[in-house]
Write a protein that holds these residues in place. Structure first.
Motif, PDB file in Angstrom:
ATOM      1  N   UNK A   6      37.597  88.060 -80.190  1.00 46.29           N
ATOM      2  CA  UNK A   6      38.190  89.173 -80.939  1.00 46.29           C
ATOM      3  C   UNK A   6      37.107  89.956 -81.669  1.00 46.29           C
ATOM      4  N   UNK A   7      36.148  89.253 -82.269  1.00 50.82           N
ATOM      5  CA  UNK A   7      35.069  89.920 -83.000  1.00 50.82           C
ATOM      6  C   UNK A   7      34.252  90.815 -82.071  1.00 50.82           C
ATOM      7  N   UNK A   8      33.963  90.352 -80.863  1.00 50.77           N
ATOM      8  CA  UNK A   8      33.217  91.167 -79.907  1.00 50.77           C
ATOM      9  C   UNK A   8      33.985  92.437 -79.541  1.00 50.77           C
ATOM     10  N   UNK A   9      35.276  92.274 -79.297  1.00 49.44           N
ATOM     11  CA  UNK A   9      36.100  93.424 -78.915  1.00 49.44           C
ATOM     12  C   UNK A   9      36.130  94.459 -80.022  1.00 49.44           C
ATOM     13  N   UNK A  10      36.290  94.012 -81.264  1.00 46.10           N
ATOM     14  CA  UNK A  10      36.314  94.924 -82.404  1.00 46.10           C
ATOM     15  C   UNK A  10      34.995  95.674 -82.523  1.00 46.10           C
ATOM     16  N   UNK A  11      33.885  94.961 -82.366  1.00 48.86           N
ATOM     17  CA  UNK A  11      32.566  95.576 -82.527  1.00 48.86           C
ATOM     18  C   UNK A  11      32.205  96.501 -81.367  1.00 48.86           C
ATOM     19  N   UNK A  12      32.662  96.184 -80.171  1.00 47.02           N
ATOM     20  CA  UNK A  12      32.221  96.921 -78.988  1.00 47.02           C
ATOM     21  C   UNK A  12      33.146  98.072 -78.596  1.00 47.02           C
ATOM     22  N   UNK A  13      34.372  98.082 -79.122  1.00 44.91           N
ATOM     23  CA  UNK A  13      35.302  99.169 -78.770  1.00 44.91           C
ATOM     24  C   UNK A  13      34.717 100.510 -79.182  1.00 44.91           C
ATOM     25  N   UNK A 131      42.385  98.179 -79.188  1.00 43.80           N
ATOM     26  CA  UNK A 131      41.643  96.955 -78.877  1.00 43.80           C
ATOM     27  C   UNK A 131      42.145  96.316 -77.591  1.00 43.80           C
ATOM     28  N   UNK A 132      43.471  96.259 -77.439  1.00 40.09           N
ATOM     29  CA  UNK A 132      44.044  95.681 -76.221  1.00 40.09           C
ATOM     30  C   UNK A 132      43.649  96.514 -75.006  1.00 40.09           C
ATOM     31  N   UNK A 133      43.656  97.844 -75.154  1.00 39.18           N
ATOM     32  CA  UNK A 133      43.270  98.728 -74.054  1.00 39.18           C
ATOM     33  C   UNK A 133      41.813  98.509 -73.667  1.00 39.18           C
ATOM     34  N   UNK A 134      40.963  98.342 -74.666  1.00 40.91           N
ATOM     35  CA  UNK A 134      39.534  98.156 -74.398  1.00 40.91           C
ATOM     36  C   UNK A 134      39.280  96.928 -73.526  1.00 40.91           C
TER      37      UNK A 134
END
Length: 203
Positions: A6-13, A131-134
């Protein structure tokens, strides 16, 4: 983007403004919306409402109303007259080429706290969607352009007087050949403090 934390997704979106011609499944949009609906909310009822703009007919109508709102709100006033025609064409063509747009609304509550809670919940819903889309290689641009406060525009796209538009979400498959910008954030130390330190500054 598989197996990300989750942390990666938040940072990379990233916000994705470069449109792709790759097909975007409406079934996938519904799946993402269902995931997004697990955002926290304070009321007994989920406060978000979503209208999907996807068909050619819907897109043409939507863009027509956006351009009319730009004129009505005099958005073009600060543009150099020399480049105004090109700016209008570029704006029109961009919105026309967006594969899918979501019109996301929250109820307008008379009580200030209830209204804040509704806006906050719908904002969390939108972030969940992004985030889900990313994670599915789908990019989202969350737009809060002036048209969202235009009463005529709202009426013309079916948003009632009891609703407020929280965002227009432009959605496209991410083009892997396009280099996405790096995210820059102010260091956490710059915007956090201990309560005791803040209170001592007041005294």
């Amino acid at each position: 983007m598989e197996n990300q934390t989750i942390a990666q997704t938040i940072r990379e979106r990233r916000t994705v403004r470069t449109l792709s011609d790759q097909p975007l499944s409406i079934d996938k949009i519904y799946q993402l919306l269902e995931t997004a609906s697990y955002a926290p909310f304070h009321s007994k009822n989920e406060p978000w409402q979503v209208s999907i703009v996807s068909s050619k007919q819907e897109r043409n109508l939507f863009v027509e109303k956006i351009m009319a709102s730009y004129d009505r709100l005099d958005i073009w006033a600060n543009y150099d007259p020399q480049y105004l025609a090109k700016a209008k064409t570029r704006t029109h063509d961009y919105f026309l080429d967006v594969p899918v747009t979501l019109i996301v609304t929250a109820p307008i509550c008379e009580d200030e706290i209830e209204n804040l809670e509704a806006v906050s919940a719908v904002s969390a819903f939108i972030q969940n969607f992004q985030l889900a889309a990313w994670t599915e290689n789908i990019g989202v641009t969350w737009r809060t352009i002036p048209v969202i406060s235009d009463k005529v525009f709202k009426e013309e796209i079916g948003v009632s007087e009891q609703e407020q538009i929280i965002g227009l979400l432009d959605i496209t498959v991410v083009d892997q050949s396009v280099k996405l910008p790096r995210a820059k954030r102010v260091p956490v130390e710059k915007w956090t403090n201990q309560l005791s330190d803040r209170l001592s500054e007041i005294e």
